[in-house]
Design a protein around this motif. Sequence first.
Motif, PDB file in Angstrom:
ATOM      1  N   VAL A 133       0.868  -1.178   0.000  1.00 54.44           N
ATOM      2  CA  VAL A 133       0.000   0.000   0.000  1.00 54.44           C
ATOM      3  C   VAL A 133       0.902   1.224   0.000  1.00 54.44           C
ATOM      4  N   ALA A 134       0.455   2.276  -0.703  1.00 58.10           N
ATOM      5  CA  ALA A 134       1.269   3.487  -0.827  1.00 58.10           C
ATOM      6  C   ALA A 134       0.431   4.739  -0.636  1.00 58.10           C
ATOM      7  N   PHE A 135       1.046   5.759  -0.031  1.00 60.57           N
ATOM      8  CA  PHE A 135       0.533   7.125  -0.055  1.00 60.57           C
ATOM      9  C   PHE A 135       1.319   7.867  -1.142  1.00 60.57           C
ATOM     10  N   ALA A 136       0.616   8.652  -1.954  1.00 55.16           N
ATOM     11  CA  ALA A 136       1.265   9.423  -3.009  1.00 55.16           C
ATOM     12  C   ALA A 136       0.653  10.809  -3.086  1.00 55.16           C
ATOM     13  N   GLY A 137       1.507  11.796  -3.348  1.00 52.48           N
ATOM     14  CA  GLY A 137       1.027  13.166  -3.447  1.00 52.48           C
ATOM     15  C   GLY A 137       2.188  14.132  -3.374  1.00 52.48           C
ATOM     16  N   PRO A 138       1.913  15.417  -3.227  1.00 54.82           N
ATOM     17  CA  PRO A 138       2.998  16.395  -3.101  1.00 54.82           C
ATOM     18  C   PRO A 138       3.636  16.337  -1.717  1.00 54.82           C
ATOM     19  N   ASP A 139       4.947  16.545  -1.673  1.00 55.79           N
ATOM     20  CA  ASP A 139       5.630  16.602  -0.384  1.00 55.79           C
ATOM     21  C   ASP A 139       5.603  18.034   0.143  1.00 55.79           C
ATOM     22  N   GLU A 140       6.353  18.293   1.210  1.00 57.24           N
ATOM     23  CA  GLU A 140       6.340  19.619   1.823  1.00 57.24           C
ATOM     24  C   GLU A 140       6.950  20.688   0.927  1.00 57.24           C
ATOM     25  N   LYS A 141       7.674  20.272  -0.124  1.00 50.33           N
ATOM     26  CA  LYS A 141       8.207  21.206  -1.108  1.00 50.33           C
ATOM     27  C   LYS A 141       7.291  21.340  -2.318  1.00 50.33           C
TER      28      LYS A 141
ATOM     29  N   GLU B  36       6.507  18.941  -4.311  1.00 47.95           N
ATOM     30  CA  GLU B  36       7.028  18.077  -5.359  1.00 47.95           C
ATOM     31  C   GLU B  36       6.480  16.669  -5.155  1.00 47.95           C
ATOM     32  N   PRO B  37       6.319  15.875  -6.214  1.00 41.95           N
ATOM     33  CA  PRO B  37       5.675  14.556  -6.082  1.00 41.95           C
ATOM     34  C   PRO B  37       6.511  13.584  -5.257  1.00 41.95           C
ATOM     35  N   ALA B  38       5.818  12.798  -4.431  1.00 43.59           N
ATOM     36  CA  ALA B  38       6.496  11.834  -3.565  1.00 43.59           C
ATOM     37  C   ALA B  38       5.600  10.633  -3.322  1.00 43.59           C
ATOM     38  N   VAL B  39       6.235   9.516  -3.009  1.00 44.91           N
ATOM     39  CA  VAL B  39       5.528   8.267  -2.709  1.00 44.91           C
ATOM     40  C   VAL B  39       6.162   7.638  -1.479  1.00 44.91           C
ATOM     41  N   VAL B  40       5.314   7.175  -0.564  1.00 39.14           N
ATOM     42  CA  VAL B  40       5.740   6.363   0.576  1.00 39.14           C
ATOM     43  C   VAL B  40       4.952   5.067   0.516  1.00 39.14           C
ATOM     44  N   ALA B  41       5.634   3.930   0.514  1.00 34.44           N
ATOM     45  CA  ALA B  41       4.953   2.641   0.404  1.00 34.44           C
ATOM     46  C   ALA B  41       5.525   1.651   1.401  1.00 34.44           C
ATOM     47  N   ILE B  42       4.688   0.721   1.830  1.00 32.55           N
ATOM     48  CA  ILE B  42       5.127  -0.405   2.651  1.00 32.55           C
ATOM     49  C   ILE B  42       4.882  -1.691   1.877  1.00 32.55           C
ATOM     50  N   PHE B  43       5.894  -2.562   1.833  1.00 35.35           N
ATOM     51  CA  PHE B  43       5.806  -3.866   1.194  1.00 35.35           C
ATOM     52  C   PHE B  43       5.638  -4.949   2.259  1.00 35.35           C
ATOM     53  N   ASP B  44       4.727  -5.884   2.016  1.00 33.00           N
ATOM     54  CA  ASP B  44       4.590  -7.084   2.843  1.00 33.00           C
ATOM     55  C   ASP B  44       5.356  -8.212   2.163  1.00 33.00           C
TER      56      ASP B  44
ATOM     57  N   LEU C 193      10.749   4.941  -0.298  1.00 34.75           N
ATOM     58  CA  LEU C 193      10.656   6.400  -0.331  1.00 34.75           C
ATOM     59  C   LEU C 193      11.069   6.848  -1.728  1.00 34.75           C
ATOM     60  N   HIS C 194      10.143   7.484  -2.442  1.00 38.84           N
ATOM     61  CA  HIS C 194      10.392   7.823  -3.843  1.00 38.84           C
ATOM     62  C   HIS C 194      10.087   9.284  -4.113  1.00 38.84           C
ATOM     63  N   HIS C 195      10.992   9.941  -4.799  1.00 41.75           N
ATOM     64  CA  HIS C 195      10.781  11.315  -5.250  1.00 41.75           C
ATOM     65  C   HIS C 195      10.266  11.256  -6.679  1.00 41.75           C
ATOM     66  N   GLY C 196       8.940  11.344  -6.827  1.00 36.66           N
ATOM     67  CA  GLY C 196       8.314  11.216  -8.130  1.00 36.66           C
ATOM     68  C   GLY C 196       6.885  10.731  -7.986  1.00 36.66           C
ATOM     69  N   SER C 197       6.304  10.324  -9.081  1.00 39.89           N
ATOM     70  CA  SER C 197       4.896   9.925  -9.106  1.00 39.89           C
ATOM     71  C   SER C 197       4.721   8.458  -8.737  1.00 39.89           C
ATOM     72  N   LEU C 198       3.466   8.067  -8.558  1.00 36.52           N
ATOM     73  CA  LEU C 198       3.152   6.667  -8.286  1.00 36.52           C
ATOM     74  C   LEU C 198       3.603   5.785  -9.448  1.00 36.52           C
ATOM     75  N   GLU C 199       3.443   6.287 -10.660  1.00 39.22           N
ATOM     76  CA  GLU C 199       3.845   5.525 -11.845  1.00 39.22           C
ATOM     77  C   GLU C 199       5.363   5.361 -11.906  1.00 39.22           C
ATOM     78  N   SER C 200       6.101   6.436 -11.660  1.00 36.76           N
ATOM     79  CA  SER C 200       7.563   6.349 -11.762  1.00 36.76           C
ATOM     80  C   SER C 200       8.164   5.552 -10.601  1.00 36.76           C
ATOM     81  N   ALA C 201       7.400   5.356  -9.531  1.00 38.99           N
ATOM     82  CA  ALA C 201       7.894   4.561  -8.399  1.00 38.99           C
ATOM     83  C   ALA C 201       8.021   3.083  -8.743  1.00 38.99           C
ATOM     84  N   LYS C 202       7.260   2.607  -9.742  1.00 33.09           N
ATOM     85  CA  LYS C 202       7.332   1.219 -10.214  1.00 33.09           C
ATOM     86  C   LYS C 202       7.195   0.222  -9.056  1.00 33.09           C
ATOM     87  N   LEU C 203       6.155   0.421  -8.256  1.00 33.74           N
ATOM     88  CA  LEU C 203       6.014  -0.363  -7.028  1.00 33.74           C
ATOM     89  C   LEU C 203       5.805  -1.851  -7.284  1.00 33.74           C
TER      90      LEU C 203
END
Length: 309
Positions: free
Chosen positions: A214-222, A224-232, A288-298
């Motif tokens: 599962v991932a949260f995606a959106g703009p960071d505090e700057k 700019e696009p960011a993604v945080v995900a947890i893998f099981d 931890l990814h600096h970019g979009s959900l698509e570019s994160a290639k989760l």
Amino acid sequence: MKRLLFPLLLTTAAFAEEGFTFKITTEPPAIHVELDGKPYTGFLTDSKVPYMAPLRSASGAVLTRHWPMEDSFKEEERDHPHHRGFWMSHGEVNGQDFWAWKFGKDPKIEVQKTRTGKDSFTVDLAWTADGKTQLTEERTYSFKKIDDKTTMIGFASKLTAADGDATFGDTKEGFFAIRVDRTLRLKGPQAKGHIADSEGRKDGDTWGKRSKWVAFAGPDEKDEPAVVAIFDHPSNLRFPTWWHARDYGLLAANPFGIHDFEGKKDKHLGDHVLKKGESMTFRYGVILHHGSLESAKLADRWTDFSKSP
């Protein structure tokens, strides 16, 4: 909390200027992690439960909540003070609340010993409450720079029933969790984020469902696009796990909260008992990814993670 022990790290401030390095402080005891000479995160022990915070993207933006570690962001909600960076604990172990500390007798998770590797460190922990060691834990954090925009924190935890049997109770209050920053959330005055899971579900539909990640995606505090995900990991108990994914920024992998997540009447459906001396191991990955959900290639990242030994 008693004085924590870092005996094997005190003589090693850092391995190299490039890559991941570890710097130690003794007052308070903490392990500060840098990437290429810049702050990345820290393992902190100033709470009843140790945690890592803040987590930063490749841009240097903080992706986890600031409060209660910092109180300078006045627009940030002051809820759930036990939600700190990312951490692991559980709301019911032998009737003790290691999650929100609301019931049981003095529940806490204490560091006993620390040792280190090149891009990792291991802490030996004791889950103590009611005058007993409910669990011992061998926990390893490993760090990997995947590319210039993506890093991963690997997490492995071996839990052992110590002074007797250990029952993990069926509750949604647990288990392996992260609390994201304001802009990555779905709810709140600065919220601009979204939630996605491996099965194609979005936002509120991810709560209480089973998925690989599962991932949260959106703009960071700057902004700019960011993604945080947890893998099981496939080796984990009851894989794929259920997810306590909340619109206010909490994301938790929880294999024990079945009756809550599935609306079952049996409040012990998700219980799991470790007999005295028995162990079980959990593995997770934090991306931890600096970019979009698509570019994160989760999906691809998870496949690689799932094949790791």
